[in-house]
Motif scaffolding. Structure first.
Motif, PDB file in Angstrom:
ATOM      1  N   ASP A   1       0.808  -1.206   0.000  1.00 46.96           N
ATOM      2  CA  ASP A   1       0.000   0.000   0.000  1.00 46.96           C
ATOM      3  C   ASP A   1       0.849   1.266   0.000  1.00 46.96           C
ATOM      4  N   ARG A   2       2.160   1.127   0.076  1.00 50.44           N
ATOM      5  CA  ARG A   2       3.050   2.293   0.048  1.00 50.44           C
ATOM      6  C   ARG A   2       3.144   2.835  -1.360  1.00 50.44           C
ATOM      7  N   ARG A   3       3.032   4.133  -1.475  1.00 46.22           N
ATOM      8  CA  ARG A   3       3.152   4.785  -2.779  1.00 46.22           C
ATOM      9  C   ARG A   3       4.633   4.974  -3.085  1.00 46.22           C
ATOM     10  N   GLN A   4       5.048   4.489  -4.238  1.00 43.66           N
ATOM     11  CA  GLN A   4       6.451   4.584  -4.630  1.00 43.66           C
ATOM     12  C   GLN A   4       6.595   5.412  -5.900  1.00 43.66           C
ATOM     13  N   MET A   5       7.744   6.064  -5.997  1.00 40.95           N
ATOM     14  CA  MET A   5       8.091   6.815  -7.192  1.00 40.95           C
ATOM     15  C   MET A   5       9.539   6.462  -7.522  1.00 40.95           C
ATOM     16  N   VAL A   6       9.811   6.250  -8.795  1.00 40.55           N
ATOM     17  CA  VAL A   6      11.129   5.814  -9.251  1.00 40.55           C
ATOM     18  C   VAL A   6      11.851   6.978  -9.929  1.00 40.55           C
TER      19      VAL A   6
ATOM     20  N   GLY B   1      10.625  17.888  -4.840  1.00 39.34           N
ATOM     21  CA  GLY B   1       9.335  18.503  -5.149  1.00 39.34           C
ATOM     22  C   GLY B   1       8.175  17.555  -4.980  1.00 39.34           C
ATOM     23  N   ARG B   2       8.306  16.349  -5.506  1.00 32.92           N
ATOM     24  CA  ARG B   2       7.230  15.354  -5.401  1.00 32.92           C
ATOM     25  C   ARG B   2       7.009  14.934  -3.952  1.00 32.92           C
ATOM     26  N   ALA B   3       8.087  14.909  -3.155  1.00 32.65           N
ATOM     27  CA  ALA B   3       7.945  14.583  -1.733  1.00 32.65           C
ATOM     28  C   ALA B   3       7.142  15.670  -1.023  1.00 32.65           C
ATOM     29  N   HIS B   4       7.459  16.916  -1.320  1.00 27.10           N
ATOM     30  CA  HIS B   4       6.722  18.029  -0.698  1.00 27.10           C
ATOM     31  C   HIS B   4       5.254  18.054  -1.124  1.00 27.10           C
ATOM     32  N   MET B   5       4.959  17.556  -2.314  1.00 25.88           N
ATOM     33  CA  MET B   5       3.566  17.483  -2.777  1.00 25.88           C
ATOM     34  C   MET B   5       2.879  16.208  -2.279  1.00 25.88           C
ATOM     35  N   ASP B   6       3.595  15.440  -1.451  1.00 24.86           N
ATOM     36  CA  ASP B   6       3.081  14.199  -0.864  1.00 24.86           C
ATOM     37  C   ASP B   6       2.585  13.232  -1.931  1.00 24.86           C
ATOM     38  N   GLU B   7       3.388  13.044  -2.985  1.00 20.41           N
ATOM     39  CA  GLU B   7       3.004  12.150  -4.071  1.00 20.41           C
ATOM     40  C   GLU B   7       3.567  10.737  -3.916  1.00 20.41           C
ATOM     41  N   TYR B   8       4.415  10.531  -2.930  1.00 17.49           N
ATOM     42  CA  TYR B   8       4.943   9.189  -2.685  1.00 17.49           C
ATOM     43  C   TYR B   8       5.323   9.041  -1.217  1.00 17.49           C
ATOM     44  N   ASP B   9       5.457   7.773  -0.813  1.00 19.45           N
ATOM     45  CA  ASP B   9       5.945   7.450   0.528  1.00 19.45           C
ATOM     46  C   ASP B   9       7.408   7.019   0.487  1.00 19.45           C
TER      47      ASP B   9
ATOM     48  N   PHE C   1      11.365  -4.475  -8.802  1.00 21.30           N
ATOM     49  CA  PHE C   1      11.700  -3.895  -7.509  1.00 21.30           C
ATOM     50  C   PHE C   1      10.661  -2.927  -6.958  1.00 21.30           C
ATOM     51  N   ALA C   2       9.715  -2.492  -7.762  1.00 24.05           N
ATOM     52  CA  ALA C   2       8.657  -1.610  -7.273  1.00 24.05           C
ATOM     53  C   ALA C   2       7.540  -2.480  -6.713  1.00 24.05           C
ATOM     54  N   ILE C   3       7.544  -2.660  -5.409  1.00 19.77           N
ATOM     55  CA  ILE C   3       6.594  -3.581  -4.785  1.00 19.77           C
ATOM     56  C   ILE C   3       5.404  -2.854  -4.171  1.00 19.77           C
ATOM     57  N   GLY C   4       5.358  -1.545  -4.301  1.00 19.82           N
ATOM     58  CA  GLY C   4       4.242  -0.774  -3.765  1.00 19.82           C
ATOM     59  C   GLY C   4       3.323  -0.313  -4.877  1.00 19.82           C
ATOM     60  N   ASP C   5       2.599   0.743  -4.599  1.00 25.81           N
ATOM     61  CA  ASP C   5       1.716   1.380  -5.566  1.00 25.81           C
ATOM     62  C   ASP C   5       2.576   2.367  -6.357  1.00 25.81           C
ATOM     63  N   LEU C   6       3.032   1.950  -7.532  1.00 21.13           N
ATOM     64  CA  LEU C   6       3.958   2.756  -8.328  1.00 21.13           C
ATOM     65  C   LEU C   6       3.224   3.934  -8.954  1.00 21.13           C
ATOM     66  N   LYS C   7       3.614   5.144  -8.544  1.00 14.01           N
ATOM     67  CA  LYS C   7       2.950   6.364  -9.008  1.00 14.01           C
ATOM     68  C   LYS C   7       3.557   6.929 -10.282  1.00 14.01           C
ATOM     69  N   GLU C   8       4.872   6.903 -10.400  1.00  9.02           N
ATOM     70  CA  GLU C   8       5.532   7.505 -11.565  1.00  9.02           C
ATOM     71  C   GLU C   8       6.949   6.962 -11.654  1.00  9.02           C
ATOM     72  N   THR C   9       7.448   6.861 -12.873  1.00 11.67           N
ATOM     73  CA  THR C   9       8.829   6.434 -13.106  1.00 11.67           C
ATOM     74  C   THR C   9       9.498   7.479 -13.977  1.00 11.67           C
ATOM     75  N   TYR C  10      10.524   8.115 -13.431  1.00 17.22           N
ATOM     76  CA  TYR C  10      11.286   9.130 -14.146  1.00 17.22           C
ATOM     77  C   TYR C  10      12.607   8.535 -14.624  1.00 17.22           C
TER      78      TYR C  10
END
Length: 170
Positions: free
Chosen positions: A3-8, A99-107, A38-47
Motif C-alpha cells: 500500500d506504500r506509494r512509490q516513485m522511481v 518537489g514530489r515529496a513536498h507534494m506528498d506524491e509518494y511514501d 523492484f517496485a513492490i508498492g503502488d507505483l505512481k511515476e517512473t522518471y
C-alpha cells in the motif's frame, strides 16, 4: 508494503555505466522489467533522466520508455576540457524527488543511482518531509556513504537475470 506509494528516479547514465562495468559493453537492461521487479508498492511515476551527445539519436529508445509509462527527461551532453559531461541530470532528479515529496506524491523514492551527489536531496526528503529513500544499484558501485544515507539498499546483483538480456558469464 504494497500500500506504500512509490516513485522511481533513474539516473540513466549511472545505471547503464554500472551495468557495463559489471557485465561488459554489450549488456542490455530491460528497464520496464527492472522497475516492475523492484517496485513492490503502488507505483505512481517512473522518471528516467539521461543525457545524449548532440548527434546521437535516442528517439526510439525514449519512445519505447514513454510507451511503457516512463517520464523521460534528457539533456544534451556538453564537451569540457576533460571530455563529454552530462549536464543537469543530478539537479533534475533532485528537484523532482524533493518537489514530489513536498507534494506528498509518494511514501518511498526508489533512486537508481550510486551518485553521492544525491545525498543532500535524500536527507532533505527523509528529514524534512518524512519520506523513505531506497537506493537501487549494483553493490560494487555503491559507496558506503550512499548506502548509509538510504533507508534501504537494494542490490541489483542478486536478481540480475530477471532484467538483463543475454547477460554474459562473469
Amino acid at each position: 508494503m504494497l500500500d506504500r506509494r512509490q516513485m522511481v528516479f533513474i539516473d540513466g547514465q549511472n545505471i547503464f555505466y554500472s551495468a557495463k562495468d559489471y557485465f561488459g559493453e554489450e549488456v542490455r537492461i530491460d528497464l520496464p522489467r527492472l522497475i516492475d521487479h523492484f517496485a513492490i508498492g503502488d507505483l505512481k511515476e517512473t522518471y528516467f533522466f539521461d543525457s545524449h551527445l548532440q548527434d546521437q539519436d535516442k528517439g526510439d529508445f525514449y519512445q519505447f520508455l514513454k510507451k511503457n509509462g516512463f517520464v523521460v527527461e534528457s539533456s544534451t551532453t556538453r564537451y569540457r576540457d576533460h571530455g563529454p559531461e552530462a549536464v543537469g541530470i543530478d539537479v533534475g532528479i533532485s528537484t523532482e524527488m524533493v518537489g514530489r515529496a513536498h507534494m506528498d506524491e509518494y511514501d518511498e523514492a526508489l533512486l537508481y543511482s550510486a551518485d553521492t551527489d544525491f545525498i543532500p536531496a535524500m536527507e532533505h526528503v527523509q528529514e524534512q518531509v518524512g519520506k523513505d529513500v531506497a537506493v537501487v544499484q549494483f553493490e560494487d558501485d555503491v559507496r558506503e556513504r550512499m548506502e548509509d544515507a538510504a533507508d534501504r539498499f537494494i542490490a541489483l546483483d542478486d536478481e540480475v537475470e530477471d532484467f538483463v538480456y543475454d547477460f554474459p558469464e562473469r
